[in-house]
Design an enzyme around this catalytic site. Sequence first.
Site, short mmCIF file in Angstrom:
data_model
loop_
_atom_site.label_atom_id
_atom_site.label_comp_id
_atom_site.label_asym_id
_atom_site.label_seq_id
_atom_site.Cartn_x
_atom_site.Cartn_y
_atom_site.Cartn_z
N LYS A 118 42.39 25.89 42.99
CA LYS A 118 42.58 26.84 41.87
C LYS A 118 43.18 26.16 40.65
O LYS A 118 43.07 26.66 39.46
CB LYS A 118 43.28 28.00 42.32
CG LYS A 118 42.89 28.83 43.51
CD LYS A 118 43.52 29.95 44.07
CE LYS A 118 43.00 30.64 44.78
NZ LYS A 118 43.63 32.00 45.09
N TYR A 204 53.51 37.46 37.55
CA TYR A 204 52.97 38.63 38.57
C TYR A 204 52.97 39.74 37.69
O TYR A 204 53.88 40.48 37.06
CB TYR A 204 54.02 38.73 39.56
CG TYR A 204 53.82 39.90 40.53
CD1 TYR A 204 52.54 39.49 41.41
CD2 TYR A 204 54.39 41.05 40.82
CE1 TYR A 204 52.24 40.48 42.53
CE2 TYR A 204 54.01 41.99 41.51
CZ TYR A 204 52.95 41.75 42.67
OH TYR A 204 52.51 42.91 43.45
N LYS A 239 40.69 43.16 49.74
CA LYS A 239 39.86 44.36 49.29
C LYS A 239 39.54 45.16 50.27
O LYS A 239 38.89 44.83 51.26
CB LYS A 239 38.48 43.91 48.49
CG LYS A 239 38.97 42.96 47.35
CD LYS A 239 37.70 41.98 46.95
CE LYS A 239 38.27 40.96 45.94
NZ LYS A 239 37.15 40.02 45.68
N ARG A 293 30.30 31.61 45.97
CA ARG A 293 29.38 31.84 46.81
C ARG A 293 29.01 33.40 46.77
O ARG A 293 29.64 34.00 45.79
CB ARG A 293 30.35 31.77 48.29
CG ARG A 293 31.49 32.68 48.07
CD ARG A 293 32.25 32.86 49.20
NE ARG A 293 33.66 32.82 49.22
CZ ARG A 293 34.13 34.51 48.76
NH1 ARG A 293 33.38 35.49 48.98
NH2 ARG A 293 35.38 34.78 48.85
P1 ADP Z 1 43.01 34.74 47.17
O1 ADP Z 1 42.14 33.74 46.93
O2 ADP Z 1 43.98 34.33 48.12
O3 ADP Z 1 42.36 35.96 47.44
P2 ADP Z 1 43.46 35.42 44.50
O4 ADP Z 1 43.97 34.82 43.37
O5 ADP Z 1 42.17 35.78 44.33
O6 ADP Z 1 43.87 35.02 46.13
O7 ADP Z 1 44.56 36.73 44.53
C1 ADP Z 1 44.17 37.76 45.45
C2 ADP Z 1 44.60 39.16 44.89
O8 ADP Z 1 46.12 39.04 44.73
C3 ADP Z 1 44.39 39.59 43.48
O9 ADP Z 1 42.88 40.32 43.88
C4 ADP Z 1 45.52 40.48 42.88
O10 ADP Z 1 45.39 41.76 43.64
C5 ADP Z 1 46.49 39.84 43.44
N1 ADP Z 1 47.08 38.74 42.32
C6 ADP Z 1 46.79 37.54 42.10
N2 ADP Z 1 47.27 37.10 41.14
C7 ADP Z 1 48.23 37.94 40.56
C8 ADP Z 1 49.25 37.85 39.56
N3 ADP Z 1 49.28 36.92 38.77
N4 ADP Z 1 49.83 39.03 39.17
C9 ADP Z 1 49.44 40.05 40.13
N5 ADP Z 1 48.71 40.08 41.23
C10 ADP Z 1 48.01 39.02 41.41
#
Ligand code: ADP
Length: 448
Positions: A118, A204, A239, A293
């Site tokens: 990432k 956050y 989700k 994907r």
């Molecule tokens: P993963 O790959 O583990 O699913 P993501 O980076 O896609 O991680 O983040 C998953 C979820 O976490 C996001 O859909 C969101 O709800 C929350 N999230 C991620 N980054 C942030 C952030 N900077 N601030 C608030 N919520 C976040």
Amino acid sequence: MGLFQKILIANRGEIALRVQRACHEMGIQSVAVHSTADAQAMHVRLADESVCIGPPPARDSYLNVAAILSAATITGADAIHPGYGLLSENAEFADMVEAHGLTFIGPSPAHIRMMGDKIAAKAAMASLGVPLVPGSDGQLADIEQARAVAARVGYPVLIKAAAGGGGRGMKVALTSDDLDEAWSVARTEARAAFGNDAVYLEKYLDRPRHIELQVLADNFGSVVHFGERDCSLQRRHQKLLEEAGSPAVTRQQRDALGATVTAALSRLGYRNAGTLEFLYQDGQFTFIEMNTRLQVEHPVTEMVCNVDLVREQIRIAAGERLGYGQVDVTFNGHAIECRINAEDPETFTPTPGLVSAFHAPGGLGVRVDSALYSGYKVPAYYDSLIAKLIVHAPTRAEAIARMRRSLAEFAVVGIKTTLPLHQRIVEAPEFLAGDYTIHWLERFVAGG
Ligand code: ADP
């Protein structure tokens, strides 16, 4: 080069069936692989051929690369579709598939590798002009650096694993007092889950929506997007319900985001399907990660854009041109997906076991992607997703009415499922108003 003759599907459950359906409609033979626990599974029953690749634990079967490649060789498959999860974002697997003279239906191993890290993904997107969530400039060297970046972007902050996925290796620090703990817990979790404790920091966001954009790219430089999905309804960063389009995104915003993203992926030379995930707050889209994907929630896009994304993935992998451009992509009505899990709707404990009776809803605008049947035993070894209920209607209000009606028809007898939770969500005033952020469902589930 023509289309493939035979595709091995390196997955199970509803997504294996989903890919198989596209193959069969294209006149392509399908090979299912399965663990001993899945010998009676629907994806095995409906495949043209099947090969047992090992015992129940996924690491010995669905993640057993040698067994999967052997299965492809003995059945004479010419391509492998990985579905989602499992080996779908494993660049070494994609490399090995190609090294065996087979086609991996997905992006290049180099792009899988780039987006799987990432930190590298964010750096690449930033250099291509895609806005990021504010945070550290790459990997954090130590806690002192984390403290300095947190002070700069302001609390609360998130410590995230570079190799993260499934919400693991992600910890919030509300104030500077929590930073030490968030730092060590995120790193320990990341090391345990991914064998890599590199972490970075992001601000956050307190009330974002999760908005993601679906993209397809061919090998000839054509990149097209299929609009956004709103995946803000999450529990523990997972989700549960998705919509296309988002009730919060205008046509102009979609077009603008789409233009930024397709230009970036075109410069990157990306190919096949991909999804860019953004947080959306105060009118700003900020990139968090890219999935290289097919995604679980892809059907809502398919319904609204009238496109078969798996068919497109297969065509692209076979070297065909997209054959259409952005102007040809149209958006029609609204679609909603509920993920039905074999889980207790209150405690979320998995509920594997015998499904004594199964009745899926139907009718106009209703789609059920599921490998369940009456008499099927949900195994304890795998993901708890057992069905996706997707509805499509001219407007969001009609789609909600259709979802309520379909949920009421849906019967899964013998095990507890999350159906009752979805029935509650589709009655909630915030959901009806489309007025929710990524934090809403967590509070709703907790009864607050
Ligand atoms: P993963 O790959 O583990 O699913 P993501 O980076 O896609 O991680 O983040 C998953 C979820 O976490 C996001 O859909 C969101 O709800 C929350 N999230 C991620 N980054 C942030 C952030 N900077 N601030 C608030 N919520 C976040």
